[in-house]
Motif scaffolding. Structure first.
Motif, PDB file in Angstrom:
ATOM      1  N   LEU A  30      17.958  73.281 -10.239  1.00  0.00           N
ATOM      2  CA  LEU A  30      17.330  72.201 -10.984  1.00  0.00           C
ATOM      3  C   LEU A  30      16.236  71.588 -10.126  1.00  0.00           C
ATOM      4  CD1 LEU A  30      20.561  70.485 -12.354  1.00  0.00           C
ATOM      5  CD2 LEU A  30      18.887  71.802 -13.687  1.00  0.00           C
ATOM      6  N   ALA A  32      14.139  68.216  -9.721  1.00  0.00           N
ATOM      7  CA  ALA A  32      13.926  66.813 -10.111  1.00  0.00           C
ATOM      8  C   ALA A  32      12.639  66.343  -9.441  1.00  0.00           C
ATOM      9  CB  ALA A  32      15.136  65.983  -9.723  1.00  0.00           C
ATOM     10  N   GLY A  33      12.739  65.503  -8.428  1.00  0.00           N
ATOM     11  CA  GLY A  33      11.517  65.032  -7.750  1.00  0.00           C
ATOM     12  C   GLY A  33      10.896  66.083  -6.842  1.00  0.00           C
ATOM     13  N   GLY A  34      11.682  67.072  -6.486  1.00  0.00           N
ATOM     14  CA  GLY A  34      11.153  68.166  -5.674  1.00  0.00           C
ATOM     15  C   GLY A  34      10.969  67.838  -4.201  1.00  0.00           C
ATOM     16  N   GLN A  35      11.309  66.640  -3.808  1.00  0.00           N
ATOM     17  CA  GLN A  35      11.011  66.228  -2.432  1.00  0.00           C
ATOM     18  C   GLN A  35      11.929  66.909  -1.414  1.00  0.00           C
ATOM     19  OE1 GLN A  35       8.191  64.077  -1.774  1.00  0.00           O
ATOM     20  NE2 GLN A  35       8.040  65.061  -3.771  1.00  0.00           N
ATOM     21  N   SER A  36      13.054  67.353  -1.854  1.00  0.00           N
ATOM     22  CA  SER A  36      13.934  68.110  -0.961  1.00  0.00           C
ATOM     23  C   SER A  36      13.915  69.595  -1.310  1.00  0.00           C
ATOM     24  CB  SER A  36      15.369  67.586  -1.056  1.00  0.00           C
ATOM     25  OG  SER A  36      15.412  66.238  -0.643  1.00  0.00           O
ATOM     26  N   LEU A  37      13.896  69.898  -2.582  1.00  0.00           N
ATOM     27  CA  LEU A  37      13.968  71.302  -3.001  1.00  0.00           C
ATOM     28  C   LEU A  37      12.714  72.084  -2.609  1.00  0.00           C
ATOM     29  CD1 LEU A  37      15.433  73.557  -4.473  1.00  0.00           C
ATOM     30  CD2 LEU A  37      14.405  72.769  -6.611  1.00  0.00           C
ATOM     31  N   THR A 111      13.946  61.303  -7.065  1.00  0.00           N
ATOM     32  CA  THR A 111      14.766  60.695  -8.106  1.00  0.00           C
ATOM     33  C   THR A 111      16.108  60.239  -7.534  1.00  0.00           C
ATOM     34  OG1 THR A 111      15.844  62.770  -8.708  1.00  0.00           O
ATOM     35  CG2 THR A 111      13.747  62.283  -9.802  1.00  0.00           C
ATOM     36  N   ASN A 115      18.589  62.641  -5.337  1.00  0.00           N
ATOM     37  CA  ASN A 115      19.007  62.161  -4.022  1.00  0.00           C
ATOM     38  C   ASN A 115      20.518  62.273  -3.868  1.00  0.00           C
ATOM     39  OD1 ASN A 115      19.889  59.995  -2.040  1.00  0.00           O
ATOM     40  ND2 ASN A 115      17.680  60.034  -1.693  1.00  0.00           N
ATOM     41  N   SER A 123      21.631  60.376   4.150  1.00  0.00           N
ATOM     42  CA  SER A 123      20.924  59.727   3.060  1.00  0.00           C
ATOM     43  C   SER A 123      21.566  58.370   2.744  1.00  0.00           C
ATOM     44  CB  SER A 123      21.014  60.662   1.862  1.00  0.00           C
ATOM     45  OG  SER A 123      20.035  60.411   0.945  1.00  0.00           O
ATOM     46  N   GLU A 124      20.748  57.419   2.349  1.00  0.00           N
ATOM     47  CA  GLU A 124      21.233  56.057   2.145  1.00  0.00           C
ATOM     48  C   GLU A 124      22.039  55.908   0.860  1.00  0.00           C
ATOM     49  OE1 GLU A 124      18.114  56.874   2.826  1.00  0.00           O
ATOM     50  OE2 GLU A 124      17.725  55.993   4.784  1.00  0.00           O
ATOM     51  N   VAL A 167      23.763  66.500 -13.233  1.00  0.00           N
ATOM     52  CA  VAL A 167      24.032  65.067 -13.106  1.00  0.00           C
ATOM     53  C   VAL A 167      23.101  64.345 -14.077  1.00  0.00           C
ATOM     54  CG1 VAL A 167      23.879  63.045 -11.611  1.00  0.00           C
ATOM     55  CG2 VAL A 167      24.789  65.197 -10.710  1.00  0.00           C
TER      56      VAL A 167
HETATM   57  C1  FAD Z   1       9.206  63.016   4.318  1.00  0.00           C
HETATM   58  C2  FAD Z   1      10.477  62.769   3.574  1.00  0.00           C
HETATM   59  C3  FAD Z   1      11.306  61.759   3.992  1.00  0.00           C
HETATM   60  C4  FAD Z   1      12.503  61.521   3.324  1.00  0.00           C
HETATM   61  N1  FAD Z   1      13.293  60.529   3.783  1.00  0.00           N
HETATM   62  C5  FAD Z   1      14.463  60.285   3.150  1.00  0.00           C
HETATM   63  C6  FAD Z   1      15.317  59.252   3.587  1.00  0.00           C
HETATM   64  O1  FAD Z   1      15.046  58.549   4.563  1.00  0.00           O
HETATM   65  N2  FAD Z   1      16.477  59.063   2.915  1.00  0.00           N
HETATM   66  C7  FAD Z   1      16.820  59.819   1.827  1.00  0.00           C
HETATM   67  O2  FAD Z   1      17.857  59.594   1.247  1.00  0.00           O
HETATM   68  N3  FAD Z   1      16.017  60.806   1.402  1.00  0.00           N
HETATM   69  C8  FAD Z   1      14.853  61.048   2.026  1.00  0.00           C
HETATM   70  N4  FAD Z   1      14.042  62.055   1.574  1.00  0.00           N
HETATM   71  C9  FAD Z   1      14.525  62.862   0.441  1.00  0.00           C
HETATM   72  C10 FAD Z   1      14.141  62.255  -0.883  1.00  0.00           C
HETATM   73  O3  FAD Z   1      14.803  61.045  -1.105  1.00  0.00           O
HETATM   74  C11 FAD Z   1      14.436  63.253  -1.962  1.00  0.00           C
HETATM   75  O4  FAD Z   1      13.685  62.879  -3.015  1.00  0.00           O
HETATM   76  C12 FAD Z   1      15.871  63.358  -2.432  1.00  0.00           C
HETATM   77  O5  FAD Z   1      16.765  63.636  -1.395  1.00  0.00           O
HETATM   78  C13 FAD Z   1      16.023  64.441  -3.489  1.00  0.00           C
HETATM   79  O6  FAD Z   1      15.570  63.950  -4.685  1.00  0.00           O
HETATM   80  P1  FAD Z   1      14.547  64.741  -5.584  1.00  0.00           P
HETATM   81  O7  FAD Z   1      14.493  64.044  -6.886  1.00  0.00           O
HETATM   82  O8  FAD Z   1      13.285  64.916  -4.862  1.00  0.00           O
HETATM   83  O9  FAD Z   1      15.335  66.115  -5.779  1.00  0.00           O
HETATM   84  P2  FAD Z   1      14.877  67.647  -5.698  1.00  0.00           P
HETATM   85  O10 FAD Z   1      14.211  67.920  -4.393  1.00  0.00           O
HETATM   86  O11 FAD Z   1      14.135  68.021  -6.924  1.00  0.00           O
HETATM   87  O12 FAD Z   1      16.283  68.303  -5.717  1.00  0.00           O
HETATM   88  C14 FAD Z   1      17.181  68.213  -4.640  1.00  0.00           C
HETATM   89  C15 FAD Z   1      18.454  68.991  -4.939  1.00  0.00           C
HETATM   90  O13 FAD Z   1      19.232  68.321  -5.915  1.00  0.00           O
HETATM   91  C16 FAD Z   1      19.407  69.131  -7.044  1.00  0.00           C
HETATM   92  N5  FAD Z   1      19.301  68.248  -8.220  1.00  0.00           N
HETATM   93  C17 FAD Z   1      18.253  67.442  -8.500  1.00  0.00           C
HETATM   94  N6  FAD Z   1      18.513  66.739  -9.606  1.00  0.00           N
HETATM   95  C18 FAD Z   1      19.741  67.094 -10.021  1.00  0.00           C
HETATM   96  C19 FAD Z   1      20.567  66.697 -11.104  1.00  0.00           C
HETATM   97  N7  FAD Z   1      20.181  65.789 -11.994  1.00  0.00           N
HETATM   98  N8  FAD Z   1      21.787  67.288 -11.230  1.00  0.00           N
HETATM   99  C20 FAD Z   1      22.215  68.199 -10.337  1.00  0.00           C
HETATM  100  N9  FAD Z   1      21.478  68.608  -9.304  1.00  0.00           N
HETATM  101  C21 FAD Z   1      20.261  68.055  -9.147  1.00  0.00           C
HETATM  102  C22 FAD Z   1      18.326  70.162  -6.990  1.00  0.00           C
HETATM  103  O14 FAD Z   1      18.672  71.326  -7.672  1.00  0.00           O
HETATM  104  C23 FAD Z   1      18.201  70.362  -5.517  1.00  0.00           C
HETATM  105  O15 FAD Z   1      19.184  71.224  -5.043  1.00  0.00           O
HETATM  106  C24 FAD Z   1      12.859  62.317   2.208  1.00  0.00           C
HETATM  107  C25 FAD Z   1      12.025  63.340   1.785  1.00  0.00           C
HETATM  108  C26 FAD Z   1      10.844  63.582   2.453  1.00  0.00           C
HETATM  109  C27 FAD Z   1       9.967  64.704   1.982  1.00  0.00           C
END
Ligand code: FAD
Lengths: 297, 787
Positions: A30, A32-37, A111, A115, A123-124, A167
């Motif tokens: 999946l 979502a925000g893509g920031q980790s994936l 998202t 997160n 993560s917080e 989720v």
């Molecule tokens: C430079 C940088 C600094 C950061 N610092 C922090 C920090 O200090 N603290 C912190 O907590 N995070 C931090 N992050 C991470 C950020 O908060 C991410 O956005 C978060 O961890 C993942 O959210 P996302 O929406 O980007 O998810 P995505 O990257 O899109 O997805 C992350 C994972 O979750 C899964 N997923 C996403 N949505 C769902 C759903 N609805 N149901 C089931 N699975 C799902 C995806 O398949 C994937 O495996 C940082 C990221 C970066 C790039």
């Protein structure tokens, strides 16, 4: 740093998303925000053959307060929740925690559901969810279920959410009026993941004794953790500086933190105790009937 | 020369295009039919390459070519080497330097993570990277060399068998009688100091686009190098072409810091592939590649012994130095000798012994990075001086006051040659004045007075200082040409290409003043070997002095030509011609003014008459700069350390410096700010970490921490101006200096803050975990003593 080839799907409803998950199973991820994936994909550390983008599912975004529970749709941006919390009395702890999640740019895309689902132990928000005894709503082929935070986090980047589940909502119960909060985190730089962090809640009775104390730790184990011994040690006591320190001293020895490039295990153990004391003191000072603020500082 | 612009903080002419996104970097260059390259890099620190099978990769869709060493064997020539020992240095110091050729691709052995094993060219970068996945390499891991001190031991496995050991550069040097001096000292301190591996992180990473014109037999390459002319020579050599058939263009460049002043494999491989395939080829380095395979820097260990008499007079210093060069000795004596030549800095010390060993290990080769050997030695010596002050019970500022060379002692010669073989003579400056300026700015006495009061409240603040004297503006020359066009406007061209330093502004300021034209009449071009026949490049804090003085010479010559022509046109003596604001006029005759363009036009023949003067309003100059000029500075950091978490907050950061006459103070401020930010990175954050298999563990910004604006305090600059007598404009270099002192100043401040624990900071980066670890060890020691 280009991802391995993948197919892309963008469902607009939850059933469509579940259908795609059912079809592709482990092969799918999946988005979502893509920031980790996306970083993982660009390093080719994650190689999903199908990416299911859930950003176009309108029903997944939104914030609702409902009988003392904050219900946040999974694709609600971290920045949107921070904006919402900015002027909501009773949600200062949430606001404080969100302020430590990355940077503005990250929070604008990242998202709440992503997160939590990503379950980084540093993560917080997962720790906050644990502190508040919150839960998530997960939808899958077997229907919908509510998973309490205590049963959600299994290990680093591992949760009890199944590969065919989505989720849909994250539920944060209100800390309750009168409870004081504390939030402390150490990271190498502003916005980095925590080396160690603590979320604390303390509620006192009118005599100034601790009714309830909660301490959730992050960055110091495979999952976010509750420091139950320390919580226990404070309950029923007057939250003096000495009592807080005594409770906080129980935190470190109970931990088995990992070491990485940024800090060894001893550091994490020691700093978790220091932060626990600070967070508890902060919580007591903000607590309606707490005394530390009045007499001990 | 009227000084209308020289010394003025005019806004940078180039900024608008950068800010609105109109800049043109290498990655912005797209040519018709262009292919894209990706490189397969060694995942091992040290391994034999038994076999490479590219057949599956070569047959993937969109793949145009897969190359290994053998594909280009005919053209595989060793990469450029720098830092040979100049004859006049060799006469004075016996220096061993060993080299082996490094080829653009691994032949049979890989010696660092990131070394290129194969190259794929495909229709786009995605397809090229997919093909990398399909290349099969059979590696046989070999024992890795990781620690520099261990690698120097005779028992260590040998990286380049032809050497017999791993020592690439070795020399000793003695001034006076250090053994006797130290034996007679009242107090001595011995300590091992360690500076980690870290390097500049330009926002724009490396990039190469190349196109080979078969019809003309000529190569054009766009490359964000700091040294286009060096690269041109290297490519002419590889391709066996005359120099004029190789054009190197460095367009807008987003940061260099030395990292882009190397000879790199990709510089050669991309053009080779372009010629082989008959198509333009582009490669843009990604951050992962940058961490592995753009030059690394710093990384020294110092065993220092320093002694003083009871009153704080330093009597002698011994320093055994190890330099970790990485897998190849690309830069010869540059880094180790820079460290030695800058060891004494502002200190009047006449007894010195140095023993230098630069070794090869299984890491990306080391290269000069902003400061180039100076930050390391300044860390070791300025830390040692603070330890000495502590042992003496004398304030660190007073130890410096007692030992700094006074202004009336200048010119001051240190009895060893500089790296260029010339005498090492400080030309200008007032080191004690710089120190006092810095201390006054930070209000040192007030800080010291408040410090114990805060400590009593559990607030741990500390203050630290670190000085340097830096040989800047390495010669031997830089080219500059000045040409006035038909409209009277001016084109300045120089070999000193810019990577963001503001050359388009500062050089325009020099030219506008020398010529007598408005600033915005001057266009500065650089970074194109077709526009500039000879040149050196931008590095070593050199461009303002070397190119600035050449430019001044050339512009003065052109001004002479303009005045002569104007005298003829206006029918007056040259002395009666005024050239100001782009107008020529007769002195004292207000309505005689004519714009410069009219003069140029009047110099061209018409059907009626020949021109008034030959229309050659151009000149080229190569001002000779035999040796360096000396900039000096004192940095002071005030910090607060949280003993519970080990976090360091920098409260104040003051830089007092003297780089002589300044063209543009705001640009100088910017140079210092950027340098200090990088220095703070080295002090607290940045670290290229390898494990015991020589595996790079910090391959992304998740692990390699560059300070952000949140970690960098306001930087307060105090400018002192002692002109250098070594060049007509009286300038000294300032590009690198900001990065030299911060590791020492910040570490000194942290140690001062933690004085109640009595811990010693001996290595950077000073991470929170390192601080908490030191404090915990001290508490355990105390507990043992009390038990
Ligand atoms: C430079 C940088 C600094 C950061 N610092 C922090 C920090 O200090 N603290 C912190 O907590 N995070 C931090 N992050 C991470 C950020 O908060 C991410 O956005 C978060 O961890 C993942 O959210 P996302 O929406 O980007 O998810 P995505 O990257 O899109 O997805 C992350 C994972 O979750 C899964 N997923 C996403 N949505 C769902 C759903 N609805 N149901 C089931 N699975 C799902 C995806 O398949 C994937 O495996 C940082 C990221 C970066 C790039």
């Amino acid at each position: 740093m280009k991802p391995a080839p993948f197919r892309y799907a963008a469902p607009t409803t939850v059933p469509q998303a579940l259908e795609l998950l059912a079809q592709h199973g482990d092969e799918a991820k999946l988005l979502a925000g893509g920031q980790s994936l996306l970083p993982l994909m660009n390093f080719r550390l994650a190689r999903p053959s199908v990416v299911i983008d859930i950003n176009r599912i309108a029903e997944l975004a939104g914030i609702q307060q409902d009988a003392g529970v904050l219900r946040v749709g999974a694709t609600t941006r971290q920045a949107a929740l921070a904006r919402w919390a900015a002027d909501q009395p009773g949600w200062e702890l949430l606001r404080a925690a969100l302020g430590f999640v990355g940077h503005d740019a990250i929070r604008t895309r990242g998202t709440i559901g992503g997160n939590i689902a990503h379950a980084d132990p540093a993560s917080e928000l997962p720790a906050l969810l644990l502190c508040l005894d919150g839960s998530v709503l997960a939808c899958g082929p077997r229907g919908e279920r509510e998973v309490p935070a205590r049963e959600l986090f299994w290990g680093p980047l591992t949760t009890s959410i199944q590969p065919d589940e989505l989720v849909t909502e994250v539920r944060f119960p209100s800390p309750g009026s009168g409870a004081g909060w504390g939030f402390e985190e150490v990271s190498r730089r502003h916005g980095d993941y925590a080396l160690a962090g603590v979320a604390a809640l303390v509620a006192c009775d009118p005599d100034g004794r601790v009714l309830d104390s909660r301490l959730a730790l992050f960055g110091v184990g495979d999952t976010p953790l509750r420091a139950t011994d320390a919580e226990q040690a404070l309950r029923g006591r007057e939250p003096t500086r000495a009592a807080i320190d005594e409770a906080a001293r129980l935190v470190g020895p109970a931990l088995d933190p990992h070491a990485d490039l940024h800090a060894d295990a001893d550091y994490r153990r020691s700093v978790a105790g220091v932060l626990a004391a600070r967070a508890l003191a902060g919580a007591v000072s903000r607590c309606e009937d707490g005394r530390v603020g009045a007499t001990q500082r | 020369m009227g000084a209308k612009y020289f010394g003025a903080s005019v806004p940078r002419k180039e900024d608008e295009r950068f800010l609105v996104g109109d800049a043109r970097y290498v990655d912005d260059i797209t040519l018709a039919g262009m292919h894209h390259a990706a490189f397969l890099r060694s995942p091992h620190g040290h391994a034999r390459v038994r076999a490479v099978d590219v057949s599956a990769a070569a047959s993937l869709p969109g793949v145009r070519g897969v190359f290994t060493y053998d594909s280009f064997a005919r053209w595989m020539k060793p990469l450029a080497l720098f830092g040979a020992v100049p004859p006049r240095l060799a006469e004075r110091v016996a220096i061993t330097v060993k080299n082996v050729p490094q080829y653009p691709m691994a032949r049979d052995t890989v010696r660092y993570v990131g070394e290129i094993v194969a190259m794929v060219v495909a229709d786009n970068r995605h397809l090229a990277e997919n093909a990398l996945d399909a290349i099969e390499v059979d590696y046989e891991p070999l024992p890795p060399l990781v620690d520099m001190v261990d690698a120097a031991e005779p028992s260590a496995p040998v990286l380049h068998p032809e050497w017999g050991d791993n020592v690439a550069v070795a020399f000793k040097n003695t001034l006076g009688d250090p053994d006797r001096a130290l034996a007679g000292a009242d107090v001595t301190v011995r300590e091992r100091f360690h500076v980690q591996r870290y390097v500049g992180m330009p926002i724009e990473m490396r990039g190469v686009v190349a196109e080979y014109d078969r019809r003309a037999g000529a190569l054009t390459t766009w490359n964000n190098t700091q040294v286009p002319h060096f690269l041109q020579q290297g490519l002419a050599n590889t391709f066996e072409l005359p120099t004029h058939k190789v054009r190197v263009v460095a367009p807008d460049v987003g940061g260099g810091f030395g990292t882009k002043a190397n000879g790199y494999a990709e510089d050669v491989l991309v053009p080779l592939a372009a010629r082989e395939l008959g198509r333009p080829v582009k490669w843009t380095e990604d951050r992962r590649e940058h961490f592995m395979a753009a030059a690394h820097a710093r990384h020294q260990t110092h065993d220092v012994e320093i002694g003083a008499t009871r009153d704080g007079t330093i009597v002698g210093i011994k320093d055994r130095i190890w330099v970790d060069l990485g897998a190849y000795n690309s830069w010869g004596i540059v880094l180790p000798y820079n460290s030695v030549a800058h060891l004494l800095g502002p200190y009047r010390v006449t007894n010195l012994f140095v023993d230098v060993t630069a070794v090869v290990t299984n890491k990306m080769p080391n290269a000069p990075y902003r400061g180039a050997g100076r930050p390391e030695v300044v860390f070791a010596i300025e830390r040692a001086v603070d330890c000495l002050a502590h042992e003496l019970g004398i304030d660190p500022a007073d130890v410096r006051r007692r030992n700094f060379i006074r202004a009336d002692e200048l010119p001051y010669e240190i009895d060893m040659p500089y790296r260029d073989g010339n005498p090492l003579v400080y030309d200008s400056g007032d080191f004690p004045a710089t120190l006092e300026a810095a201390l006054a700015q930070v209000d040192y006495d007030a800080f010291r007075a408040e410090q114990p009061r805060l400590r009593a409240r559990g607030i741990y603040r500390g203050i630290g200082m670190a000085a340097y004297v830096e040989g800047t503006a390495v010669g031997p020359y830089e080219s500059a040409s000045v040409r006035v066009d038909l409209s009277g406007r001016v084109v300045v061209a120089t070999g000193a290409a810019s990577q963001g330093q503001g050359h388009e502004t500062t050089f325009a300021q020099v030219a506008a003043d020398a010529l007598g034209v408005p600033l915005d009449w001057v266009t500065v071009v650089g970074g194109d070997t077709d526009a500039v026949p000879f040149g050196v490049g931008t590095y070593a804090s050199r461009s303002a002095v070397t190119a600035g003085n050449s430019l001044h010479d050339a512009a003065t010559e052109v001004r002479g030509k303009l005045v002569d022509a104007a005298a003829k046109l206006l029918e007056v003596a040259p002395d009666d011609v005024v050239l100001e604001e782009g107008q020529i006029s007769i002195r004292g005759v207000a309505d005689s003014a004519l714009p410069l363009g009219k003069l140029v036009q009047a110099s061209l023949p018409t059907f009626a008459a020949p021109g008034v003067a030959p229309p050659r309003f151009e000149a080229e100059a190569f001002h000779h700069v035999p040796t360096v000029t000396y900039t000096n500075a004192v940095h002071v950091a005030a910090v607060e350390v949280d003993p519970g978490t080990g976090l360091t907050k920098i409260l104040r950061y003051v830089v007092a410096h003297d780089c002589g006459n300044v063209i543009n103070p705001r640009i100088v401020d910017g140079q210092i700010h950027g340098g200090v930010a990088q220095g703070i990175g080295g002090a607290l954050f940045e670290d290229l970490v390898f494990d015991d298999q020589a595996q790079l563990l910090t391959g992304s910004f998740l692990d390699y921490l560059v300070p952000t604006s949140m970690e960098i305090p306001t930087i307060e600059n105090v400018h002192l101006h002692t002109p250098s007598p070594r060049n007509p404009l009286g300038m000294k270099g300032v590009g690198e200096g900001g990065a030299i002192s911060p590791p020492a100043a910040v570490a000194n401040a942290i140690e001062d803050a933690l004085a109640p624990w009595g811990v010693r900071i001996t290595a950077t980066p000073v991470s929170p975990a390192r601080i908490v670890g030191l404090l915990a060890a001290r508490e355990r020691e105390r507990a043992r003593v009390h038990a």
